[in-house]
Design a protein around this motif. Structure first.
Motif, PDB file in Angstrom:
ATOM      1  N   SER A  95      -2.652  15.654   1.113  1.00 17.01           N
ATOM      2  CA  SER A  95      -3.716  16.487   0.532  1.00 17.01           C
ATOM      3  C   SER A  95      -3.866  17.793   1.314  1.00 17.01           C
ATOM      4  CB  SER A  95      -5.042  15.725   0.466  1.00 17.01           C
ATOM      5  OG  SER A  95      -5.396  15.263   1.742  1.00 17.01           O
ATOM      6  N   ASN A  96      -3.127  17.947   2.420  1.00 18.02           N
ATOM      7  CA  ASN A  96      -3.186  19.179   3.225  1.00 18.02           C
ATOM      8  C   ASN A  96      -2.546  20.352   2.461  1.00 18.02           C
ATOM      9  OD1 ASN A  96      -1.778  21.088   5.343  1.00 18.02           O
ATOM     10  ND2 ASN A  96      -3.503  20.121   6.373  1.00 18.02           N
TER      11      ASN A  96
ATOM     12  N   HIS B  87       0.825  -1.222   0.000  1.00 20.37           N
ATOM     13  CA  HIS B  87       0.000   0.000   0.000  1.00 20.37           C
ATOM     14  C   HIS B  87       0.862   1.277   0.000  1.00 20.37           C
ATOM     15  CE1 HIS B  87      -3.540   2.449   1.028  1.00 20.37           C
ATOM     16  NE2 HIS B  87      -2.797   3.035   1.945  1.00 20.37           N
TER      17      HIS B  87
ATOM     18  N   THR C 199      -5.144  10.576  -0.894  1.00 17.25           N
ATOM     19  CA  THR C 199      -5.871   9.681   0.009  1.00 17.25           C
ATOM     20  C   THR C 199      -6.048   8.335  -0.700  1.00 17.25           C
ATOM     21  OG1 THR C 199      -7.846  10.809  -0.793  1.00 17.25           O
ATOM     22  CG2 THR C 199      -7.083  11.431   1.376  1.00 17.25           C
ATOM     23  N   ASP C 200      -6.502   7.327   0.038  1.00 16.31           N
ATOM     24  CA  ASP C 200      -6.513   5.968  -0.512  1.00 16.31           C
ATOM     25  C   ASP C 200      -7.337   5.862  -1.796  1.00 16.31           C
ATOM     26  OD1 ASP C 200      -4.885   5.232   1.516  1.00 16.31           O
ATOM     27  OD2 ASP C 200      -6.402   4.153   2.675  1.00 16.31           O
TER      28      ASP C 200
ATOM     29  N   GLU D  89      -7.826  21.069   9.119  1.00 19.48           N
ATOM     30  CA  GLU D  89      -7.540  21.994   8.017  1.00 19.48           C
ATOM     31  C   GLU D  89      -8.676  23.012   7.851  1.00 19.48           C
ATOM     32  OE1 GLU D  89      -6.750  20.218   4.126  1.00 19.48           O
ATOM     33  OE2 GLU D  89      -5.681  22.039   3.587  1.00 19.48           O
TER      34      GLU D  89
ATOM     35  N   ASP E  98      -5.681  13.202  13.539  1.00 15.89           N
ATOM     36  CA  ASP E  98      -6.950  12.596  13.995  1.00 15.89           C
ATOM     37  C   ASP E  98      -7.113  12.761  15.509  1.00 15.89           C
ATOM     38  OD1 ASP E  98      -7.583  11.848  11.404  1.00 15.89           O
ATOM     39  OD2 ASP E  98      -6.694   9.856  11.591  1.00 15.89           O
TER      40      ASP E  98
ATOM     41  N   GLY F 280      -2.345   7.812   7.585  1.00 17.57           N
ATOM     42  CA  GLY F 280      -2.912   7.597   8.911  1.00 17.57           C
ATOM     43  C   GLY F 280      -2.048   6.670   9.758  1.00 17.57           C
TER      44      GLY F 280
ATOM     45  N   GLY G 155      -7.793  15.063   9.931  1.00 11.16           N
ATOM     46  CA  GLY G 155      -6.964  15.911   9.062  1.00 11.16           C
ATOM     47  C   GLY G 155      -7.783  16.988   8.372  1.00 11.16           C
TER      48      GLY G 155
ATOM     49  N   GLY H 249      -0.840  11.566  10.195  1.00 10.38           N
ATOM     50  CA  GLY H 249      -2.303  11.521  10.057  1.00 10.38           C
ATOM     51  C   GLY H 249      -2.971  11.157  11.380  1.00 10.38           C
TER      52      GLY H 249
ATOM     53  N   HIS I 188       1.094   4.382  -2.641  1.00 11.77           N
ATOM     54  CA  HIS I 188       1.012   5.834  -2.386  1.00 11.77           C
ATOM     55  C   HIS I 188       2.116   6.567  -3.154  1.00 11.77           C
ATOM     56  CE1 HIS I 188      -2.255   6.699   0.305  1.00 11.77           C
ATOM     57  NE2 HIS I 188      -1.897   5.784   1.198  1.00 11.77           N
TER      58      HIS I 188
ATOM     59  N   GLY J 169      -2.434  10.336   2.631  1.00 10.95           N
ATOM     60  CA  GLY J 169      -3.591  11.188   2.903  1.00 10.95           C
ATOM     61  C   GLY J 169      -3.248  12.586   3.386  1.00 10.95           C
TER      62      GLY J 169
HETATM   63  O1  KG4 Z   1      -3.433   7.600   3.096  1.00  7.40           O
HETATM   64  P1  KG4 Z   1      -4.713   7.653   3.828  1.00  7.40           P
HETATM   65  O2  KG4 Z   1      -5.959   8.030   3.045  1.00  7.40           O
HETATM   66  O3  KG4 Z   1      -5.009   6.299   4.550  1.00  7.40           O
HETATM   67  C1  KG4 Z   1      -3.974   5.560   5.169  1.00  7.40           C
HETATM   68  O4  KG4 Z   1      -3.265   4.850   4.443  1.00  7.40           O
HETATM   69  O5  KG4 Z   1      -3.819   5.749   6.389  1.00  7.40           O
HETATM   70  O6  KG4 Z   1      -4.498   8.702   5.037  1.00  7.40           O
HETATM   71  C2  KG4 Z   1      -5.502   8.962   5.954  1.00  7.40           C
HETATM   72  C3  KG4 Z   1      -4.999  10.021   6.909  1.00  7.40           C
HETATM   73  C4  KG4 Z   1      -5.966  10.300   8.065  1.00  7.40           C
HETATM   74  O7  KG4 Z   1      -5.235  10.292   9.270  1.00  7.40           O
HETATM   75  C5  KG4 Z   1      -6.499  11.688   7.729  1.00  7.40           C
HETATM   76  O8  KG4 Z   1      -6.851  12.447   8.878  1.00  7.40           O
HETATM   77  C6  KG4 Z   1      -5.316  12.303   7.011  1.00  7.40           C
HETATM   78  O9  KG4 Z   1      -4.799  11.254   6.220  1.00  7.40           O
HETATM   79  N1  KG4 Z   1      -5.730  13.404   6.136  1.00  7.40           N
HETATM   80  C7  KG4 Z   1      -5.318  14.687   6.291  1.00  7.40           C
HETATM   81  C8  KG4 Z   1      -6.004  15.440   5.298  1.00  7.40           C
HETATM   82  N2  KG4 Z   1      -6.784  14.591   4.582  1.00  7.40           N
HETATM   83  C9  KG4 Z   1      -6.605  13.345   5.104  1.00  7.40           C
HETATM   84  N3  KG4 Z   1      -4.461  15.250   7.167  1.00  7.40           N
HETATM   85  C10 KG4 Z   1      -4.257  16.586   7.082  1.00  7.40           C
HETATM   86  N4  KG4 Z   1      -4.889  17.376   6.185  1.00  7.40           N
HETATM   87  C11 KG4 Z   1      -5.754  16.851   5.284  1.00  7.40           C
HETATM   88  N5  KG4 Z   1      -6.370  17.633   4.399  1.00  7.40           N
END
Ligand code: KG4
Ligand code: ZN
Length: 326
Positions: free
Chosen positions: A268-269, A111, A293-294, A184, A167, A137, A180, A163, A115, A265
């Motif tokens: 995307s911030n 995974h 994001t995933d 934001e 959270d 995350g 996240g 992440g 990414h 994820g």
């Molecule tokens: O990569 P992902 O979609 O799933 C995993 O592989 O974990 O990442 C999810 C993480 C979550 O902790 C979420 O809060 C964070 O990415 N996340 C963000 C934003 N969008 C998602 N953190 C900060 N700012 C964002 N805009």
């Protein structure tokens, strides 16, 4: 080469069709976020049941959107880890069933490697060597990539992933789940200078630590010192981004890389994307937020490069919930 990608490692059921690792024909994602939001986080048993319900409709939508038949496909790429065991199994079994029924080759994808390959959907030829900051995350990894499939992990988090820290901070501030995007959004109306939060630099190491800044925030909230959640969100976001950007640029300089890639994820911030681009003397690649994001397009992209390198798996391919990148 037309690759079908399948991703079910966490709480998104995703299927995509990608050509030659770079061109997206379809990218379907069924999110479970509203279901898990009720519990304030992901419930693994609920996640795997939802994947079972969603996987066939999402697969059909992805094939239809790509105007692709089974006979047009050249291979299947599926996430086998890291992730939740029950969730991973749904995608892996679906991929194996398709591979068996349609006599297609299959490759199991990490995974995190997926990414990284979201960047190939932005620029089909990043210039090696690159440094990739993976912020998700479950992971915060600084990875040196010298070529396809060649990874050296230079730094990782010693406690919370970035992440995960977002959270937890959102929960402390009562901003909801997932944290996240909530932080934001709240930070837009806040000022980052009004609440100073500590940064863990771990001098001399490329590792990260985010539990200190989270605990500092908790103490301020418990002490009744924070009156504006927006200011607290802005300060927290800035503290995390400051450390991520400074350490990534330092490693990129140290290893003389040609590009910096962002992934996961947290990539995307907006503040992270802008600060890294502004502070890096080296070109920065950042996928569109929907590819950070995933998603399954990144898995199909990675799968293409695995097939090209001859990495084909047997049908006894199994999931590995604790799979490591290198
Ligand atoms: O990569 P992902 O979609 O799933 C995993 O592989 O974990 O990442 C999810 C993480 C979550 O902790 C979420 O809060 C964070 O990415 N996340 C963000 C934003 N969008 C998602 N953190 C900060 N700012 C964002 N805009
Ligand atoms: Zn992920």
């Amino acid at each position: 080469m037309k690759i079908l990608g399948i991703e079910t490692s966490c709480d998104e059921t995703a299927v995509a069709v990608v050509v030659d690792g770079v061109k997206i024909l379809s990218n379907q994602i069924a999110s479970q976020v509203e279901i898990h939001a009720r519990y304030g986080g992901i419930v693994p048993e609920v996640a795997s049941r939802q994947h079972i319900l969603a996987i066939i409709p999402v697969l059909n939508q992805a094939m239809a959107e790509a105007r692709t038949t089974w006979g047009d496909l050249d291979g299947i790429a599926v996430t086998i880890g890291p992730g939740l065991a029950g969730s991973l199994l749904v995608g892996a079994n679906m991929a194996k069933a398709i591979a068996l029924a349609h006599r297609l080759p299959i490759t199991g994808v990490n995974h995190l490697e997926g990414h990284i390959y979201a960047n190939w959907l932005v620029d089909p030829s990043p210039d090696f060597p690159v440094v990739c900051l993976i912020v998700s995350g479950g992971h915060t990894d600084l990875v040196l990539m010298r070529g396809h499939g060649d990874y050296v992990v230079l730094g990782r988090t010693r406690d919370d992933a970035a992440g995960e820290a977002f959270d937890k901070a959102a929960r402390i501030l009562g901003l909801g789940y997932p944290g996240g995007p909530a932080i934001e959004r709240a930070a837009i109306d806040g000022s980052a200078v009004s609440i100073p939060l500590p940064r863990s630099w771990l001098k001399g190491s490329s590792d990260f630590s985010f539990s200190g800044v989270k605990t500092a925030l908790l103490r301020l909230v418990e002490g009744g010192i924070i009156s504006s959640p927006a200011d607290a969100a802005a300060s927290f976001q800035e503290a995390v981004v400051d450390v991520l950007v400074t350490k990534t640029v330092a490693v990129a300089r140290e290893y003389g890389v040609r590009q910096i890639l962002l992934a996961g994820g947290v990539a995307s911030n907006k503040l992270l994307r802008e600060c890294l681009a502004k502070n890096s003397p080296i070109p920065v690649l950042v996928p569109a937020p929907v590819l950070c994001t995933d998603n399954a397009a990144m898995i199909a992209a990675c799968g293409y490069f695995r097939f090209k390198a001859g990495k084909v798996d047997d049908l006894d391919l199994d999931v590995v919930p604790g799979l490591k990148l290198a």
